[in-house]
Scaffold this active site. Structure first.
Site, PDB file in Angstrom:
ATOM      1  CG  HIS A 142    -108.712  11.867  46.333  1.00 63.98           C
ATOM      2  ND1 HIS A 142    -109.354  10.709  46.690  1.00 63.98           N
ATOM      3  CD2 HIS A 142    -108.847  12.700  47.392  1.00 63.98           C
ATOM      4  CE1 HIS A 142    -109.867  10.839  47.904  1.00 63.98           C
ATOM      5  NE2 HIS A 142    -109.560  12.038  48.355  1.00 63.98           N
TER       6      HIS A 142
ATOM      7  CG  ASP B  59    -108.824   7.685  45.256  1.00 62.68           C
ATOM      8  OD1 ASP B  59    -107.846   8.364  44.886  1.00 62.68           O
ATOM      9  OD2 ASP B  59    -109.664   8.102  46.075  1.00 62.68           O
TER      10      ASP B  59
ATOM     11  CG  ASN C  83    -111.954  11.862  58.207  1.00 63.14           C
ATOM     12  OD1 ASN C  83    -112.818  12.659  58.549  1.00 63.14           O
ATOM     13  ND2 ASN C  83    -111.236  11.165  59.087  1.00 63.14           N
ATOM     14  CB  SER C  84    -109.137  11.771  51.595  1.00 62.32           C
ATOM     15  OG  SER C  84    -110.320  11.698  50.854  1.00 62.32           O
TER      16      SER C  84
ATOM     17  CB  VAL D 186    -115.351  -9.596  26.453  1.00 67.73           C
ATOM     18  CG1 VAL D 186    -114.875 -10.814  25.695  1.00 67.73           C
ATOM     19  CG2 VAL D 186    -114.987  -9.691  27.927  1.00 67.73           C
ATOM     20  CD  GLN D 187    -116.594  -2.975  25.882  1.00 69.83           C
ATOM     21  OE1 GLN D 187    -117.223  -2.531  26.832  1.00 69.83           O
ATOM     22  NE2 GLN D 187    -115.340  -2.622  25.613  1.00 69.83           N
ATOM     23  CB  ILE D 188    -119.046  -8.217  30.351  1.00 68.89           C
ATOM     24  CG1 ILE D 188    -118.245  -7.294  31.276  1.00 68.89           C
ATOM     25  CG2 ILE D 188    -118.148  -9.219  29.654  1.00 68.89           C
ATOM     26  CD1 ILE D 188    -117.513  -8.034  32.389  1.00 68.89           C
TER      27      ILE D 188
END
Length: 523
Positions: free
Chosen positions: A152, A182, A255-256, A313-315
């Site tokens: 970012h 990120d 600080n990122s 799959v959806q978990i």
């Protein structure tokens, strides 16, 4: 005149500095420039952390010695540590290609609500809609000029420059980014040697350990703060691939991308986000673990992008109620809520309701753990998944494919649905109805949708507390399909006979499916 008071020109210069920093650095996931939250596009795996750490671990002769502050009788100070590592912490200045999102008044949907105010504080009238300059942080990990920072910080950049604490300035090239974690990798060219820092092993961290953060808050280069590890494995709702380290070392905008060090001067995290109602530090900061960064950087360095494995799959994570409804006290593992048709899991024979408890023999803790483990598997490889089905363990080998974000789980299942009766009844505080032709027309359900319709929910029931509502479709109970209210009552009777106090419902709503454990009381 008090000689300790700043002059008017100093006041003016200080105000310009803070104003420039404030206009530049934004946001939620960001303490750096143009902090746009990750878009969560899945992108795929990297060399395993153990391999990455092995390649980066110093030899016995090179082993970093503890700072003097750890020696008996030495005064407690971080000065030696800071003196050694700070030359490799850089300021990253970015020119934006387009307007910052805050200036446009747009907020990504994947930013968790507790962090959104931090983003809003820097939008509106204070935002500069033209070309903007932002400042973040970074750290040099290789003498060849590779620098790690946040995605970012450099996202939407047209120009990136880097300034070292010794005053040297370089134009930087963007090597690659991974919005899902990120993390970004940039590179500079230098005729002279560059100072570097090395990664440590965040897996050795304990809550209460000291950490030191170095960065450029508000453009104030090489600022140092210290604190402790407040929590480990923190889920802030920004995606499945990062479990943040929570620290109380004060970090702010700018600080990122800056490093968090352990007491041996090794990077154990990258500062990326704060929780704040005001936009300033309140002692709740979040750092991306070094193990995640190292793996991602390895792929960015080699390929310029990150590839992740896909199972199809959806978990969901197990809950105490789900475990009890399955007749188990073990809450570890991830339950499969949906299997993508013709995906790797479907072709391998995995089924809805299977509980994945291990991958390649290593135990799975929860759904996030499983997501990260699958993502780390190379596309084209095979993996063995241990699942619990109907109380028995079963090993299933699946071919892992490359994750593609356009792959969407389908809710179109077989079955005509024409064999439903018109009976209605109540159970678990739910009004239930078969999917008759009239009901299908009323709720716009095609013949491929099978199950039992929820027509009413008792507000005082556990089902209401768990979020069930009229219009939901009960697909199965206890992993057994239901097609009539009588089927539901039969499954509840079976659960009572087995001494269980809850049942596991598979519920369809708006095309998505999930498991919900609901109390049924005692007989």
């Amino acid at each position: 005149m008090d000689n300790n008071q700043p002059t008017a020109s100093q006041h003016k210069r200080h105000s310009r500095l803070l104003a420039a920093a404030s206009a530049a650095v934004i946001v939620v996931v960001g303490l750096g420039a143009f902090a746009l939250a990750p878009d969560h596009q899945a992108a795929p795996p990297v060399p395993h952390a153990t391999e990455a750490f092995a390649a980066n671990t110093p030899t016995t002769k090179q082993r970093i010695q503890p700072p003097r502050m750890l020696e008996n009788g030495a005064p407690f100070s971080f000065a030696d540590l800071v003196e050694r590592v700070s030359p490799a912490v850089v300021s990253v200045t970015v020119e934006a290609k387009a307007e910052p999102m805050a200036a446009m008044g747009q907020l990504p949907d994947n930013i968790p609500e507790p962090f959104r105010q931090f983003f809003r504080n820097f939008g509106g009238q204070n935002a500069v809609p033209q070309k903007s300059i932002g400042v973040g942080s970074g750290f040099i990990i290789d003498k060849a000029g590779y620098i790690v920072t946040n995605n970012h910080v450099v996202d939407h950049s047209s120009k990136i420059s880097v300034k070292l604490p010794d005053g040297r300035t370089f134009d930087a090239k963007l090597i690659g980014t991974d919005p899902a974690t990120d993390v970004a990798l940039i590179k500079v060219k230098s005729d002279k040697a560059l100072p570097t820092v090395e990664f440590g092993d965040d897996r050795q961290l304990r809550v209460g350990d000291w950490v030191v953060a170095v960065g450029n808050p508000f453009g104030l280069s090489n600022s140092v703060t210290a604190g402790i590890v407040s929590s480990i494995g923190r889920d802030v709702g920004n995606g499945p691939y990062t479990d943040f380290i929570q620290i109380d070392a004060p970090i702010n905008r700018g600080n990122s991308g800056g490093p968090t060090f352990d007491l041996r001067g090794q990077v154990i995290g990258m500062n990326s986000m704060i929780y704040s109602p005001t936009g300033g530090s309140v002692g709740i900061g979040f750092a991306i673990p070094a193990s995640t960064i190292h793996d991602v950087v390895a792929q960015l360095k080699a390929h310029g992008h990150v590839s992740r494995g896909w199972l199809g799959v959806q978990i969901q994570s197990m809950t105490p109620e789900m475990a009890a409804s399955l007749g188990s006290k073990d809450m570890t593992g991830a339950i499969i809520a949906e299997v993508v048709p013709d995906g790797p899991a479907a072709r391998a024979g995995m089924q809805q309701g299977d509980v994945v408890v291990a991958v390649n023999g290593k135990a799975v803790q929860d759904s996030r753990d499983l997501s990260r483990r699958v993502a780390a598997l190379p596309a084209g490889s095979k993996a063995t998944f241990t699942v619990v089905r109907d109380g028995s363990r079963k090993d299933i080998t699946a071919d892992i494919t490359l994750r593609n974000d356009q792959k969407i789980a389908s809710n179109q299942k077989g079955g005509s649905g024409n064999d439903q009766s018109e009976s209605k009844t109540k159970a678990m505080g739910l009004g239930l109805s078969s999917l008759t032709p009239d009901v299908r027309r009323q709720f716009n359900l095609d013949d491929s949708v099978n199950g039992v319709l929820v027509t009413d929910v008792d507000p005082n029931s556990d089902a209401a507390d768990k979020g069930l509502r009229p219009g939901d479709i009960l697909r199965s109970i206890g992993n057994k399909p239901v097609r009539s209210p009588q089927d539901v009552q039969g499954r509840i009777a079976d659960a009572h006979a087995a001494g269980r106090k809850s049942v596991l419902l598979l519920v369809t709503r708006g095309g998505g499916e999930r498991f919900i454990a609901v109390d049924i009381g005692e007989t």
